[in-house]
Design a protein around this motif. Structure first.
Motif, PDB file in Angstrom:
ATOM      1  N   HIS A  47      73.531  -4.085  -0.562  1.00  0.00           N
ATOM      2  CA  HIS A  47      72.592  -4.409   0.518  1.00  0.00           C
ATOM      3  C   HIS A  47      73.387  -4.591   1.800  1.00  0.00           C
ATOM      4  CE1 HIS A  47      69.613  -6.620   2.905  1.00  0.00           C
ATOM      5  NE2 HIS A  47      68.697  -6.177   2.062  1.00  0.00           N
ATOM      6  N   TRP A  48      72.803  -4.202   2.922  1.00  0.00           N
ATOM      7  CA  TRP A  48      73.547  -4.239   4.184  1.00  0.00           C
ATOM      8  C   TRP A  48      74.041  -5.643   4.525  1.00  0.00           C
ATOM      9  CZ3 TRP A  48      71.956  -7.399   8.084  1.00  0.00           C
ATOM     10  CH2 TRP A  48      70.619  -7.756   8.141  1.00  0.00           C
ATOM     11  N   ARG A  49      73.353  -6.670   4.055  1.00  0.00           N
ATOM     12  CA  ARG A  49      73.805  -8.034   4.346  1.00  0.00           C
ATOM     13  C   ARG A  49      75.172  -8.311   3.711  1.00  0.00           C
ATOM     14  NH1 ARG A  49      68.203  -8.920   3.729  1.00  0.00           N
ATOM     15  NH2 ARG A  49      67.201  -9.715   5.638  1.00  0.00           N
ATOM     16  N   ASP A  50      75.436  -7.689   2.576  1.00  0.00           N
ATOM     17  CA  ASP A  50      76.741  -7.854   1.936  1.00  0.00           C
ATOM     18  C   ASP A  50      77.851  -7.272   2.810  1.00  0.00           C
ATOM     19  OD1 ASP A  50      75.597  -9.058  -0.291  1.00  0.00           O
ATOM     20  OD2 ASP A  50      75.332  -7.145  -1.338  1.00  0.00           O
ATOM     21  N   LEU A  51      77.559  -6.173   3.464  1.00  0.00           N
ATOM     22  CA  LEU A  51      78.555  -5.529   4.317  1.00  0.00           C
ATOM     23  C   LEU A  51      78.890  -6.405   5.528  1.00  0.00           C
ATOM     24  CD1 LEU A  51      80.361  -3.156   4.973  1.00  0.00           C
ATOM     25  CD2 LEU A  51      78.369  -1.925   5.865  1.00  0.00           C
ATOM     26  N   ASN A  52      77.926  -7.176   5.985  1.00  0.00           N
ATOM     27  CA  ASN A  52      78.145  -8.023   7.161  1.00  0.00           C
ATOM     28  C   ASN A  52      79.114  -9.175   6.879  1.00  0.00           C
ATOM     29  OD1 ASN A  52      77.367  -7.558   9.769  1.00  0.00           O
ATOM     30  ND2 ASN A  52      75.383  -8.564   9.618  1.00  0.00           N
ATOM     31  N   THR A  53      79.408  -9.426   5.619  1.00  0.00           N
ATOM     32  CA  THR A  53      80.360 -10.493   5.268  1.00  0.00           C
ATOM     33  C   THR A  53      81.774  -9.953   5.082  1.00  0.00           C
ATOM     34  OG1 THR A  53      79.998 -10.285   2.874  1.00  0.00           O
ATOM     35  CG2 THR A  53      78.509 -11.737   4.098  1.00  0.00           C
ATOM     36  N   THR A  54      81.968  -8.658   5.265  1.00  0.00           N
ATOM     37  CA  THR A  54      83.283  -8.041   5.087  1.00  0.00           C
ATOM     38  C   THR A  54      83.814  -7.533   6.416  1.00  0.00           C
ATOM     39  OG1 THR A  54      82.413  -5.809   4.649  1.00  0.00           O
ATOM     40  CG2 THR A  54      82.610  -7.308   2.765  1.00  0.00           C
ATOM     41  N   ARG A  55      85.119  -7.216   6.418  1.00  0.00           N
ATOM     42  CA  ARG A  55      85.782  -6.697   7.613  1.00  0.00           C
ATOM     43  C   ARG A  55      86.657  -5.509   7.225  1.00  0.00           C
ATOM     44  NH1 ARG A  55      82.269  -9.356   8.895  1.00  0.00           N
ATOM     45  NH2 ARG A  55      82.178 -11.140  10.332  1.00  0.00           N
ATOM     46  N   VAL A 115      71.682 -10.734  16.825  1.00  0.00           N
ATOM     47  CA  VAL A 115      70.906 -10.063  15.776  1.00  0.00           C
ATOM     48  C   VAL A 115      71.880  -9.575  14.709  1.00  0.00           C
ATOM     49  CG1 VAL A 115      69.007  -9.356  17.266  1.00  0.00           C
ATOM     50  CG2 VAL A 115      70.993  -7.863  17.022  1.00  0.00           C
ATOM     51  N   PRO A 116      71.492  -9.640  13.438  1.00  0.00           N
ATOM     52  CA  PRO A 116      72.424  -9.269  12.373  1.00  0.00           C
ATOM     53  C   PRO A 116      72.590  -7.770  12.174  1.00  0.00           C
ATOM     54  CG  PRO A 116      70.345  -9.964  11.426  1.00  0.00           C
ATOM     55  CD  PRO A 116      70.238 -10.216  12.908  1.00  0.00           C
ATOM     56  N   SER A 117      71.579  -6.986  12.583  1.00  0.00           N
ATOM     57  CA  SER A 117      71.646  -5.553  12.305  1.00  0.00           C
ATOM     58  C   SER A 117      70.752  -4.774  13.258  1.00  0.00           C
ATOM     59  CB  SER A 117      71.214  -5.267  10.860  1.00  0.00           C
ATOM     60  OG  SER A 117      69.824  -5.519  10.692  1.00  0.00           O
ATOM     61  N   LEU A 118      70.984  -3.458  13.258  1.00  0.00           N
ATOM     62  CA  LEU A 118      70.153  -2.506  14.001  1.00  0.00           C
ATOM     63  C   LEU A 118      69.766  -1.375  13.047  1.00  0.00           C
ATOM     64  CD1 LEU A 118      72.090  -2.285  17.401  1.00  0.00           C
ATOM     65  CD2 LEU A 118      69.891  -3.427  16.970  1.00  0.00           C
ATOM     66  N   PRO A 119      68.835  -0.498  13.447  1.00  0.00           N
ATOM     67  CA  PRO A 119      68.470   0.616  12.564  1.00  0.00           C
ATOM     68  C   PRO A 119      69.689   1.410  12.110  1.00  0.00           C
ATOM     69  CG  PRO A 119      66.920   0.464  14.366  1.00  0.00           C
ATOM     70  CD  PRO A 119      68.002  -0.541  14.658  1.00  0.00           C
ATOM     71  N   GLY A 120      69.617   1.921  10.884  1.00  0.00           N
ATOM     72  CA  GLY A 120      70.763   2.562  10.261  1.00  0.00           C
ATOM     73  C   GLY A 120      71.069   3.949  10.770  1.00  0.00           C
ATOM     74  N   ILE A 121      72.209   4.463  10.291  1.00  0.00           N
ATOM     75  CA  ILE A 121      72.702   5.775  10.712  1.00  0.00           C
ATOM     76  C   ILE A 121      72.789   6.747   9.540  1.00  0.00           C
ATOM     77  CG2 ILE A 121      74.026   4.867  12.654  1.00  0.00           C
ATOM     78  CD1 ILE A 121      76.509   4.937  10.827  1.00  0.00           C
ATOM     79  N   SER A 122      72.234   6.375   8.402  1.00  0.00           N
ATOM     80  CA  SER A 122      72.392   7.205   7.203  1.00  0.00           C
ATOM     81  C   SER A 122      71.458   8.409   7.220  1.00  0.00           C
ATOM     82  CB  SER A 122      72.122   6.365   5.948  1.00  0.00           C
ATOM     83  OG  SER A 122      70.787   5.904   5.929  1.00  0.00           O
TER      84      SER A 122
END
Length: 253
Positions: A57-65, A137-144
């Motif tokens: 889930h994209w939220r998991d990616l937000n916790t990584t660098r 904001v935590p995210s924006l529309p995706g690029i996939s």
């Protein structure tokens, strides 16, 4: 959180030539699996890792660098280097960025690079606001799913996590400074119609990289995720020819 379908890492033990395959930002091994399997079919030892924060889930990616993603790429490289005489690195988009950083760090330990629409420069100007916007904001529309071929999806996130995007931007700055030290043979596949990574990124790479064995091939029929698009076989065939040219023949199996 369970993995998305097809996001599993892939590993194949083959011959003395290794191929490390790196997927892109918000993507997963799903977009690279056909390329990895083609390399395995040629007899190469192949590693296609799942980068931290991806494939769930994209939220998991937000916790990584970027350091987390690179650590996984480096570990995959070191595992191949232990069992193989040569290691090549294939990368798509941010996977290409990570591949370039690995090449700069490992030097002659990386025998060559094959990059597809690598992200070396952040697109557009929206990234300029990332230092501030990522706290609002935590995210924006995706690029996939930037694929020309109808009905094809890459299984990526539908949102772009901004803390992670900001970290990726930091890595682009590092790699841009490292490009002159990347001297390995390099094969670049680039889609002129890429709605994620525009042409200036490829031009920056071609202008600054230290490789003298440098080839660019255009993918006229494909968009960003070209490994799943109309020109996929062109990429697969070209990368195999590239590796063969730089290695002794291996036995399929």
């Amino acid at each position: 959180m369970p993995l998305l379908p097809g996001a599993e890492p892939y590993r194949h033990r083959g011959g003395p030539v290794g191929v490390l395959v790196c997927h892109g930002f918000t993507g997963s091994p799903f977009s690279m699996r056909p390329w990895a399997e083609r390399a395995a079919a040629e007899g190469y030892s192949v590693s296609l890792p799942l980068l931290p924060g991806h494939g769930t889930h994209w939220r998991d990616l937000n916790t990584t660098r970027w350091q987390d993603w690179y650590a996984t790429v480096e570990r995959g490289y070191l595992e191949l280097a232990e069992e193989c005489e040569q290691v090549f690195v294939f990368g798509l988009s941010m996977g290409g960025l990570l591949a370039l950083h690995l090449a700069a760090q490992q030097g002659a330990g990386v025998s060559g690079l094959v990059l597809v629409n690598p992200l070396v420069r952040m697109p557009g100007q929206s990234h300029v606001a990332l230092p501030v916007v990522r706290h609002l904001v935590p995210s924006l529309p995706g690029i996939s799913n930037d694929v020309a071929k109808p009905g094809v999806e890459e299984g990526g996130y539908t949102r772009t996590p901004l803390h992670a995007a900001w970290s990726m931007k930091q890595l682009t700055k590092i790699v841009q400074a490292e490009l002159p030290t990347v001297t390995q043979p390099l094969l670049l596949f680039r889609s002129p119609q890429d709605n994620v990574v525009p042409p200036p990124s490829g031009k920056l790479l071609m202008d600054r990289v230290g490789s003298t064995d440098l080839t660019e091939r255009l993918l006229e029929r494909s968009y960003h995720v070209a490994t799943l698009d109309y020109d996929a076989e062109t990429i697969f065939d070209g990368s195999v020819d590239f590796v063969r040219r730089l290695t002794v023949p291996v036995t399929k199996g």
